[in-house]
Design a protein around this motif. Structure first.
Motif, PDB file in Angstrom:
ATOM      1  N   VAL A   1      14.224 -89.537  59.074  1.00  0.00           N
ATOM      2  CA  VAL A   1      13.790 -89.410  60.465  1.00  0.00           C
ATOM      3  C   VAL A   1      12.381 -89.982  60.587  1.00  0.00           C
ATOM      4  O   VAL A   1      11.440 -89.457  60.004  1.00  0.00           O
ATOM      5  CB  VAL A   1      13.808 -87.948  60.940  1.00  0.00           C
ATOM      6  CG1 VAL A   1      13.221 -87.837  62.347  1.00  0.00           C
ATOM      7  CG2 VAL A   1      15.228 -87.399  60.935  1.00  0.00           C
TER       8      VAL A   1
ATOM      9  N   ALA B   1      13.013 -83.247  65.572  1.00  0.00           N
ATOM     10  CA  ALA B   1      14.092 -83.830  64.765  1.00  0.00           C
ATOM     11  C   ALA B   1      13.748 -83.784  63.277  1.00  0.00           C
ATOM     12  O   ALA B   1      14.617 -83.519  62.433  1.00  0.00           O
ATOM     13  CB  ALA B   1      14.352 -85.270  65.213  1.00  0.00           C
TER      14      ALA B   1
ATOM     15  N   PHE C   1      10.355 -86.398  67.966  1.00  0.00           N
ATOM     16  CA  PHE C   1      10.241 -86.798  66.558  1.00  0.00           C
ATOM     17  C   PHE C   1       9.962 -85.594  65.663  1.00  0.00           C
ATOM     18  O   PHE C   1      10.627 -85.385  64.639  1.00  0.00           O
ATOM     19  CB  PHE C   1       9.136 -87.847  66.418  1.00  0.00           C
ATOM     20  CG  PHE C   1       8.685 -88.083  65.003  1.00  0.00           C
ATOM     21  CD1 PHE C   1       9.580 -88.510  64.024  1.00  0.00           C
ATOM     22  CD2 PHE C   1       7.365 -87.871  64.647  1.00  0.00           C
ATOM     23  CE1 PHE C   1       9.162 -88.721  62.721  1.00  0.00           C
ATOM     24  CE2 PHE C   1       6.935 -88.076  63.348  1.00  0.00           C
ATOM     25  CZ  PHE C   1       7.832 -88.503  62.383  1.00  0.00           C
TER      26      PHE C   1
ATOM     27  N   TYR D   1       9.454 -92.038  63.415  1.00  0.00           N
ATOM     28  CA  TYR D   1       9.130 -92.175  64.836  1.00  0.00           C
ATOM     29  C   TYR D   1       9.835 -93.398  65.421  1.00  0.00           C
ATOM     30  O   TYR D   1      10.352 -93.362  66.536  1.00  0.00           O
ATOM     31  CB  TYR D   1       7.620 -92.303  65.027  1.00  0.00           C
ATOM     32  CG  TYR D   1       7.187 -92.294  66.483  1.00  0.00           C
ATOM     33  CD1 TYR D   1       7.072 -91.094  67.190  1.00  0.00           C
ATOM     34  CD2 TYR D   1       6.915 -93.482  67.156  1.00  0.00           C
ATOM     35  CE1 TYR D   1       6.693 -91.083  68.522  1.00  0.00           C
ATOM     36  CE2 TYR D   1       6.540 -93.483  68.487  1.00  0.00           C
ATOM     37  CZ  TYR D   1       6.425 -92.282  69.165  1.00  0.00           C
ATOM     38  OH  TYR D   1       6.048 -92.275  70.485  1.00  0.00           O
TER      39      TYR D   1
ATOM     40  N   SER E   1      16.739 -92.863  71.116  1.00  0.00           N
ATOM     41  CA  SER E   1      16.584 -92.360  72.485  1.00  0.00           C
ATOM     42  C   SER E   1      16.565 -93.455  73.535  1.00  0.00           C
ATOM     43  O   SER E   1      16.866 -93.220  74.699  1.00  0.00           O
ATOM     44  CB  SER E   1      15.306 -91.521  72.601  1.00  0.00           C
ATOM     45  OG  SER E   1      14.170 -92.324  72.332  1.00  0.00           O
TER      46      SER E   1
ATOM     47  N   THR F   1      13.402 -92.614  65.974  1.00  0.00           N
ATOM     48  CA  THR F   1      13.495 -91.721  67.128  1.00  0.00           C
ATOM     49  C   THR F   1      13.478 -92.511  68.427  1.00  0.00           C
ATOM     50  O   THR F   1      14.261 -92.244  69.352  1.00  0.00           O
ATOM     51  CB  THR F   1      12.346 -90.701  67.117  1.00  0.00           C
ATOM     52  OG1 THR F   1      12.367 -89.967  65.885  1.00  0.00           O
ATOM     53  CG2 THR F   1      12.464 -89.728  68.277  1.00  0.00           C
TER      54      THR F   1
ATOM     55  N   ILE G   1      18.034 -86.313  65.549  1.00  0.00           N
ATOM     56  CA  ILE G   1      17.331 -86.804  66.739  1.00  0.00           C
ATOM     57  C   ILE G   1      18.132 -86.478  67.992  1.00  0.00           C
ATOM     58  O   ILE G   1      17.576 -86.017  69.001  1.00  0.00           O
ATOM     59  CB  ILE G   1      17.078 -88.317  66.620  1.00  0.00           C
ATOM     60  CG1 ILE G   1      16.146 -88.611  65.434  1.00  0.00           C
ATOM     61  CG2 ILE G   1      16.464 -88.863  67.908  1.00  0.00           C
ATOM     62  CD1 ILE G   1      16.065 -90.074  65.044  1.00  0.00           C
TER      63      ILE G   1
END
Length: 440
Positions: free
Chosen positions: A276, A264, A261, A278, A285, A281, A227
């Motif tokens: 990984v 990554a 997303f 959403y 962030s 993510t 990410i």
């Protein structure tokens, strides 16, 4: 302004505060009279207020301002309404899901308060220029992002005009910063260049989790590495198609976050990494902060009280930080944050950074990002008129080989200054003096 359709006696309570003097009023306070309603005219016609954020805190702030007599209000929010917002962001209804928070909130206030003019902007605060911000009497931030708060703080400090060290008071725009986290909250008054600014106390916030640049770029092992790669390198890679301008990336925009997303996830698949999602993510962030309606209401009231006092002189303003804790009762505490001499935004002294001369530039940058005094996100470094490392797409390739070189190899000497720019600090070059430690 037409108030013929307004509710009778709507402003009676406001009148009690602005039509008579009191022991806490400013020496400049002149009560309104029937023939000279100066303060009320100012609230309703002259004083323009900017509210940043139309979420849980922003909805309360907009309502309070409108019911306190303010009629010229701008609101900026990039986000759209989600179902999860409805339990505390009371200006929104289920039919509003998917619409702009700023636009729906403004329409709601304008329809309920006769003559009120709330102007919405669905954009980033970085999209507005200096002239836009100069028009406001006061700015109230109801943000859940430290990065955005640092940006608006730096912007208002930059707008202050100084002549031979003398501050032009007409260029000082007060920033009232509100924040909540669960049952806790804070309200703060910042007079740019006069009181401590937001950056003066940045070390009070825990630094964000950082990862080694070489690990992210070459040997990712965790989903977080993938990410971060999308955020640090993917956005700058011209070969990766994007449905938006990477220079306008905003982590509150679902379109932008979905691209991060997917990017990554693809990198994770290439390196046989799982996990990984959403949600992760979003968590990497930006910080997802829990919100409680009662805390929002209390902090918003405190912020709007300060705005009212600034614009009416009816009482002295907060000096300069109030914290609230409603976890085991109702507890508040007020104290003064003092200006920090080495503040990157409003300070004048240069901060000293202790480091070994055999430290590579990459490790040096990681230590800078971990330092709670600065909390840089994507720093670019210059020293002795040379670029050490630049984040931009063009200069990044030319300076990337420097990451593996030591400070000594890069001819950075003891007591040399390194100039650092970072997206979190708009138009500000932070200077750090290197102090070499003896290697064992």
């Amino acid at each position: 302004m037409d108030t013929t359709n307004d509710l009778p006696n709507r402003w009676t309570d406001i009148g009690k505060m602005i039509k008579r003097n009191g022991p806490f009023a400013s020496p400049d306070f002149v009560p309104d009279t029937k023939t000279t309603p100066t303060i009320m005219n100012g609230l309703q016609n002259d004083f323009k207020v900017l509210v940043i954020g139309a979420g849980g805190l922003g909805c309360e702030i907009l309502k309070n301002l409108a019911l306190s007599g303010f009629k010229n209000i701008d609101v900026i929010d990039m986000d759209t309404i989600d179902v999860s917002n409805l339990n505390r962001q009371f200006l929104f209804r289920r039919k509003d899901v998917g619409k702009s928070k700023a636009e729906v909130a403004a329409a709601f206030i304008n329809s309920r308060i006769t003559g009120c003019n709330v102007t919405p902007y669905k954009c980033r605060i970085q999209d507005k220029d200096d002239d836009y911000y100069r028009q406001f009497k006061v700015v109230i931030a109801g943000l859940d992002s430290i990065e955005a708060r640092r940006w608006i703080n730096g912007q208002l400090v930059n707008l202050v005009v100084c002549d031979d060290g003398n501050i032009d008071p007409e260029t000082v725009i007060p920033l009232i910063d509100g924040g909540t986290e669960g049952f806790k909250g804070q309200a703060r008054v910042i007079l740019p260049k006069i009181t401590s600014c937001f950056e003066c106390s940045i070390d009070a916030f825990p630094p964000p989790t950082t990862y080694a640049v070489c690990t992210i770029a070459n040997t990712p092992r965790l989903p977080e590495h993938c990410i971060q790669w999308a955020l640090m390198f993917g956005l700058e890679d011209a070969k990766l198609p994007k449905p938006f301008d990477p220079k306008q990336f905003d982590n509150d925009n679902p379109l932008h976050m979905n691209w991060v997303f997917e990017t990554a996830k693809k990198r994770a698949e290439d390196h046989n990494i799982t996990g990984v999602t959403y949600k992760l993510t979003q968590g990497v962030s930006k910080n997802i902060i829990p919100a409680i309606a009662s805390t929002n209401a209390i902090i918003a009231a405190a912020c709007c009280n300060e705005a009212f006092k600034f614009c009416t002189d009816s009482s002295g303003f907060l000096n300069n930080y109030m914290m609230y804790n409603g976890l085991n009762g109702v507890y508040t505490y007020t104290f003064e944050y003092e200006q920090k001499e080495g503040c990157a935004v409003c300070g004048t002294n240069v901060s000293t950074f202790d480091i070994s001369p055999s430290t590579t530039l990459e490790v040096f940058m990681e230590k800078l990002m971990e330092d709670p005094r600065f909390q840089f996100k994507k720093p670019s470094l210059r020293s002795n008129g040379r670029n050490l490392y630049m984040q931009g797409t063009v200069l990044n390739a030319a300076t990337k080989p420097n990451l593996t070189k030591t400070l000594q190899e890069l001819e950075v000497l003891d007591d040399d200054e390194i100039t650092i720019t970072d997206p979190a600090l708009p138009g500000i070059a932070c200077r750090i003096k290197v102090h070499y430690l003896q290697d064992n």
